[in-house]
Design an enzyme around this catalytic site. Structure first.
Site, mmCIF file in Angstrom:
data_model
loop_
_atom_site.group_PDB
_atom_site.id
_atom_site.type_symbol
_atom_site.label_atom_id
_atom_site.label_comp_id
_atom_site.label_asym_id
_atom_site.label_seq_id
_atom_site.Cartn_x
_atom_site.Cartn_y
_atom_site.Cartn_z
ATOM 1 N N SER A 73 -23.024 -7.457 37.963
ATOM 2 C CA SER A 73 -23.301 -8.787 37.423
ATOM 3 C C SER A 73 -22.028 -9.576 37.146
ATOM 4 C CB SER A 73 -24.101 -8.671 36.115
ATOM 5 O OG SER A 73 -25.333 -8.035 36.339
ATOM 6 N N HIS B 299 -2.251 -0.767 7.135
ATOM 7 C CA HIS B 299 -1.855 -1.109 5.763
ATOM 8 C C HIS B 299 -0.748 -0.188 5.273
ATOM 9 C CE1 HIS B 299 -5.262 1.724 5.607
ATOM 10 N NE2 HIS B 299 -4.581 2.288 4.644
ATOM 11 N N HIS C 123 -4.018 3.234 -3.522
ATOM 12 C CA HIS C 123 -4.172 2.736 -2.147
ATOM 13 C C HIS C 123 -3.390 1.447 -1.914
ATOM 14 C CE1 HIS C 123 -6.023 1.206 1.548
ATOM 15 N NE2 HIS C 123 -6.211 0.080 0.895
ATOM 16 N N ASP D 114 -33.357 -14.242 30.528
ATOM 17 C CA ASP D 114 -33.025 -13.253 29.491
ATOM 18 C C ASP D 114 -33.064 -13.851 28.085
ATOM 19 O OD1 ASP D 114 -32.898 -10.900 30.893
ATOM 20 O OD2 ASP D 114 -30.762 -11.048 31.334
ATOM 21 N N GLU E 298 -18.004 -2.938 24.750
ATOM 22 C CA GLU E 298 -17.181 -4.129 24.896
ATOM 23 C C GLU E 298 -15.972 -4.110 23.957
ATOM 24 O OE1 GLU E 298 -20.400 -4.225 24.005
ATOM 25 O OE2 GLU E 298 -21.469 -4.968 25.773
ATOM 26 N N HIS F 162 -29.129 -13.700 24.987
ATOM 27 C CA HIS F 162 -28.149 -13.512 26.052
ATOM 28 C C HIS F 162 -27.490 -14.823 26.495
ATOM 29 C CE1 HIS F 162 -29.871 -9.556 26.103
ATOM 30 N NE2 HIS F 162 -29.190 -9.176 27.151
ATOM 31 N N PRO G 192 -6.533 -4.505 11.204
ATOM 32 C CA PRO G 192 -7.988 -4.484 11.344
ATOM 33 C C PRO G 192 -8.396 -3.066 11.776
ATOM 34 C CG PRO G 192 -7.039 -6.424 12.405
ATOM 35 C CD PRO G 192 -5.895 -5.500 12.077
ATOM 36 N N HIS H 162 0.830 -1.203 0.000
ATOM 37 C CA HIS H 162 0.000 0.000 0.000
ATOM 38 C C HIS H 162 0.866 1.255 0.000
ATOM 39 C CE1 HIS H 162 -2.377 -3.302 1.689
ATOM 40 N NE2 HIS H 162 -3.447 -2.683 1.256
ATOM 41 N N ASP I 219 -9.431 7.256 7.077
ATOM 42 C CA ASP I 219 -10.884 7.326 6.937
ATOM 43 C C ASP I 219 -11.534 6.022 7.392
ATOM 44 O OD1 ASP I 219 -11.459 9.962 5.590
ATOM 45 O OD2 ASP I 219 -9.986 9.161 4.204
ATOM 46 N N GLY I 220 -10.931 4.916 6.993
ATOM 47 C CA GLY I 220 -11.504 3.621 7.357
ATOM 48 C C GLY I 220 -11.531 3.413 8.866
ATOM 49 N N ARG J 192 -18.950 -16.488 39.312
ATOM 50 C CA ARG J 192 -18.691 -15.031 39.210
ATOM 51 C C ARG J 192 -18.468 -14.457 40.603
ATOM 52 N NH1 ARG J 192 -24.310 -11.902 38.866
ATOM 53 N NH2 ARG J 192 -25.691 -13.554 39.565
ATOM 54 N N ARG K 41 -23.563 -17.710 36.181
ATOM 55 C CA ARG K 41 -24.468 -16.830 36.915
ATOM 56 C C ARG K 41 -24.969 -17.544 38.173
ATOM 57 N NH1 ARG K 41 -30.827 -15.328 35.828
ATOM 58 N NH2 ARG K 41 -30.920 -13.684 37.388
#
Lengths: 663, 663
Positions: B383, B69, B260, B468, B410, B472, B119, B29, B156-157, B356, B519
């Site tokens: 939770s 890139h 590019h 849920d 996340e 979920h 990525p 590139h 831009d990406g 948990r 849970r």
């Protein structure tokens, strides 16, 4: 105009149904229905176009509860509006096994629910697809047939998810004026005040993407109505920030995260009844509120009757086509002919091309045969080869095209594709690199759960992509996609298989598909035959010269490698057959005896795929050998990588011979 | 101040190294390095603090090429600045197997690269974590030890990916003033003009999240320098929109997507040389440009010397602690003691809690022992149980805390965790529901590729989450995570195993971990013993009464179910053992003979996990039976779901007996 007191009674009916159902279930989320009841009441009683007598009426306005945890808002509305299936008994069975009122709205369970929500951000992005669907269908069949709004109720959490930005940008760019998002701006999320983790000016953010924005008191019915009316009149999508109090009406818990996801408890329910002047018992609807909702339920009948009259005037051929597309039925003969044509061409020209190119060749034919296909790419159009000859791009001013430039927005793209499919009348397909299916995975999962026909073209499917290196080389993605229930993963080996896989994907009316395609050129291995062999999932592509001692199983680009290995083995006098396995799902769905026949009885079995082994044992057994990847790839020309990682005909021969020695 | 002509020569040196390397590789590139050479030249020669003599100097400024890139930009810089490993020979081997110059920047390959990018969006979000890391470490050890900037070059990406919005919001909220993003605003992406797919006003968008923004001519070195200096002085993160021409200097291709991702070709290279007045041959650096870069390389030495002097004045104990954390060494004794304490407490109190909760109990102890741990949650703190006693939240004004409210972000969270780990001195862990690991998956993959110690706490790990519903309830997520190479997936069955798994995750210095937690409450199954049995991956938890006829294999919440089934089988006189399998990866890494011993020789083998079977065959063989899920879950109380889906002790007994009959 409705009186404010009647409005309040109708809104409180929603609130108490939510309170009572969550209490009965001892589980659920009362905060949102209580906070957003005023918004929903205005929307459903004064603004939205729908008719409970025909929940699937194609020109109904769509409503998406992006904040799916507030499902009781929807169930309460459906019940109050007289959607038959959602009886008071179903509300009492909220969140119980087999009820029509699951924890989050599931469109495949409950009539009247437009899409399955819960994973935050998805609903908003799916709604963008629905609003696109409206524009696309209107461009094809006219505004007499298709002219509806798409409304979204979104939470703070929806707006925090990155996918929301992709959705906001797409909607703003495409000027989806009939998309109206009501943001339940209650400043509370599960951890507490939203100011704990964010301080974005959401109005400015949406405005930066060309949305019309306004902030209102989300408990003032007149303000809500005025804002909705204004939003309907703009030429851009609209955000209405509705300042609300979560758990509105609860003296002790309103305005706090405590009311988000837990029952109020008997004492607080009593206090809330007193505070809101609600005399009715649990699950009881006072007459005045019921009457208000009954009246609201009638409002759409006239619009639907008018629509039916307009449709009756549509030329029969056009109406038939409109209805065919909405039913999701394919133009079967034209599709079959197109596929047969591609197969014949492949044989005639002995095409040696990448399967992404095979896919393009197929698309050139089938997009003409199946005009409801809407293509696209996440800014990799020339690499994914998803734009067929003559496909015009969709632009903000012209929705007659059939190709969408989604930008580098894989997640928003995948969710919007779900929305296109849910809207009806369209079959969305689109492309990105296989490795970036990780970005769109939550939306692919939802498509699988909902059983929607969306088709993901995923190219550059292995270390075969070469120099871009391990960040771009999928090794675990085939396994990860095959892991998603109901998703059809198709990895064809040549142009003929690619054409067959497209046919399978299009015919899979109630499940999504992923077409896994190579960057690199591959030889033609099949002779054309009329039958769609890929539909068998796995089939013998090359028989052995005599009773087979070795069975080789491969997919996609590795089938050619298996055929080379077969030649080497046969040269050594080892009778070897080759089985092409374009789809694990289709193969594993066949009766055991059929599968056994395909697997065969050769003493040695070798699986070959330039990916990890996970998932293969279900096909070939854990005692078979496997040639593939065990870790990440590397940056180098593809041929060197196949050699380095030992994915070669020689390695297959050695594995087969080693198996024979052990067997 | 550097002369504009020297600047141009230095920038052109970058351009032509990129042009020549891409040409030699016949792949790559050139567009970004050519377009962004002026930005990079000003940044590295006039602004950034670094010293090629010590590429890992802890207080260096970080530079993240989010648009990975454009890797040749980085390799050219490293070469010109005299980073030893990146010789001209390595540039000639761009994108070749085993070179230090892979297609995208890989920090585990090339010294001087801060993080692996490619990525899109990941680099920006990772940089947010680095900038947080700077603030956190400065709050602990003072600005004499830690006081650096984090610079990002984003395309831009990058800004189209949803994760960028999560990153922008987090950085703005936390007022990361030392984060400066240079946006290579060239209005071109792969499909063509960015206006094909977007029309967002990026400056307004960033401003909405509290960023300082400015737009400049990205080819004007004075403007670049002035903007960088202004950005360094603000109290907020800064976006500098650098209007550039992609492929700057190429007469025929500049400003077009054609430049590019493809070599220019000999003719266009010659034309570009003429246009830019570049007389040197391929891979040759003219003396003036080389001298300019040599001078730039020296600039950081004084700052580093001053830092070394300041560190020498730091109290020895504090310096030792600073250095320990930067090395990533654990306080081994304190950690061991903390883990032992949790195990002893679990036994003493016969704790029946969800894992948990077990994790929270463990965190209460180990966060005290390992103060470099930085916790958090994606708005599910209560939770996920990831907030230990006494953990103070990180706020925009106070970075002395150890707990981050990430919001419902996340993906941005997972990428920022990578940045925290890459910064050094910190061990990030954080929580969400297992099902939402789909959202963070691309960043988890990068952590695995880079070999970074980040710990994902993923709770509500099966249909055991109950009401849920299927949106979920993870069913395929264990398989999907186990598919990612180098990721350690740990699913403990009780408090003792949970403590052990935390110890394993912390000790895994060069790989990420995922702790998969229930849970629902689970009984204590282990007695405390000093050894970390989970480190074996799988081990016999319960022996059979006599020679085992049945071996049951289970993970997490299903181990208790296996123990119940064992009791039923033993009652029927069927000698049965139970093997707990907290980690496939650790088990499969053991020598075959050890594995065989754990698998045992019982005639019947049954695997049990409330998830799909994929991946299990590698452990127990495809001829074993399996009790688990085959599709999506449903909304209902957890107990009913286990019964409905046939994940019960009775079902295990039947499967075992059926196996015995067949064997």
């Amino acid at each position: 105009m409705m009186t404010r007191s009647l409005h309040a009674r109708m809104a409180n009916a929603i609130r108490f149904l939510a309170i009572d159902a969550v209490e009965a279930a001892n589980s659920g989320h009362p905060g949102l229905p209580m906070g957003a009841a005023d918004i929903a009441t205005v929307l459903f009683s004064q603004v939205m176009k729908f008719d409970p007598a025909d929940p699937k009426w194609p020109d109904r306005d769509r409503f998406v509860l992006s904040a799916g945890h507030g499902s009781m808002l929807l169930y309460a509305l459906l019940h109050l509006l007289g959607y038959e299936a959602v009886t008071i008994e179903e509300l009492k069975r909220f969140r119980q096994f087999g009820s029509l009122t699951p924890g989050h709205p599931e469109n495949f369970v409950t009539t009247g629910i437009e899409t399955t929500t819960g994973p935050l951000g998805q609903g908003l992005a799916t709604a963008v697809g629905m609003a696109m669907g409206e524009r696309l269908m209107a461009a094809r069949f006219g505004s007499g047939a298709v002219d509806h709004f798409t409304y979204v109720l979104a939470s703070d959490g929806d707006l925090m998810e990155g996918i929301s930005q992709e959705a906001v940008e797409l909607a703003g760019h495409l000027k989806l004026a009939k998309l109206i998002v009501m943001w339940d701006d209650n400043r509370i999320s599960i951890d507490g005040a939203t100011s704990l983790s964010g301080s974005t000016d959401q109005l400015a953010r949406f405005q930066a993407s060309g949305w019309d924005v306004v902030r209102i008191d989300g408990h003032d019915p007149d303000a809500i109505r005025a804002a909705l009316e204004a939003a309907r009149a703009t030429g851009t999508p609209s955000l209405i920030a509705c300042r609300t109090t979560i758990g509105f009406g609860s003296p002790a818990k309103a305005g706090s995260e405590k009311v988000h996801g837990a029952p109020l408890g008997a004492a607080e329910i009593a206090a809330t009844r007193a505070a809101l002047g609600w005399e009715a018992g649990a699950f009881e609807i006072p007459e005045d509120a019921a009457a208000g909702w009954n009246a609201a339920a009638q409002k759409g009948a006239a619009a639907r009757a008018a629509w039916i009259a307009r449709m009756a005037e549509m030329p029969a051929a056009e109406r038939d086509e409109f209805e065919r597309r909405l039913r999701g039925d394919l133009p079967a003969a034209a599709l079959a002919e197109a596929v047969a044509g591609v197969k014949a061409k492949a044989v005639a020209e002995r095409l040696v091309v990448a399967t992404r190119k095979s896919s393009e060749i197929t698309l050139d034919a089938i997009t003409k045969a199946v005009p409801e296909m809407i293509g696209g790419s996440a800014d990799l159009t020339g690499s994914n080869n998803t734009r067929a000859k003559g496909q015009k791009a969709v632009t903000p001013d012209d929705f007659s095209g059939t190709f969408v430039h989604w930008g580098v927005r894989e997640h928003g793209m995948a969710a919007a594709m779900n929305g296109l499919a849910l809207h009806g009348g369209l079959i969305p397909y689109s492309g990105t690199f296989l490795v970036f299916s990780d970005y769109s995975r939550p939306a692919i999962r939802l498509a699988s759960l909902m059983g929607e026909r969306v088709i993901h073209v995923l190219t550059h499917d292995s270390i075969g992509l070469g120099e871009d290196g391990p960040t771009h080389q999928p090794v675990e993605h085939l396994a990860a996609l095959r892991a998603i229930p109901n998703l059809l993963v198709l990895r064809p080996c040549d142009t003929i298989e690619t054409a067959e896989c497209w046919e399978i994907a299009l015919r899979a009316k109630d499940r999504p598909s992923a077409l896994i395609l190579s960057r690199q050129n591959l030889p033609l291995l099949r002779d054309a035959d009329a039958a769609n062999r890929c539909a068998e999932g796995a089939y013998e592509l090359r028989s052995a010269d005599g009773a087979a001692q070795v069975s080789l199983f491969a997919t996609g680009s590795e089938v050619a490698l298996a055929v080379e290995a077969q030649a080497l083995l046969e040269t050594q006098g080892v009778a070897t057959r080759v089985v092409s396995v374009p789809s694990f799902e289709l193969f594993l769905a066949r009766p055991p005896e059929e599968r056994a026949r395909v697997i065969g009885t050769a003493r040695a079995r070798v699986g070959i795929e330039a990916a990890i082994r996970m998932g293969w044992d279900a096909v070939i057994g854990s005692d078979a050998a496997f040639i593939g990847m065990t870790g990440f790839g590397a940056s180098a020309p593809a041929k060197e990588l196949f050699a380095h990682f030992g994915i070669t005909p020689q390695a297959v021969v050695e594995a087969a011979l080693s198996q024979l020695r052990q067997a």
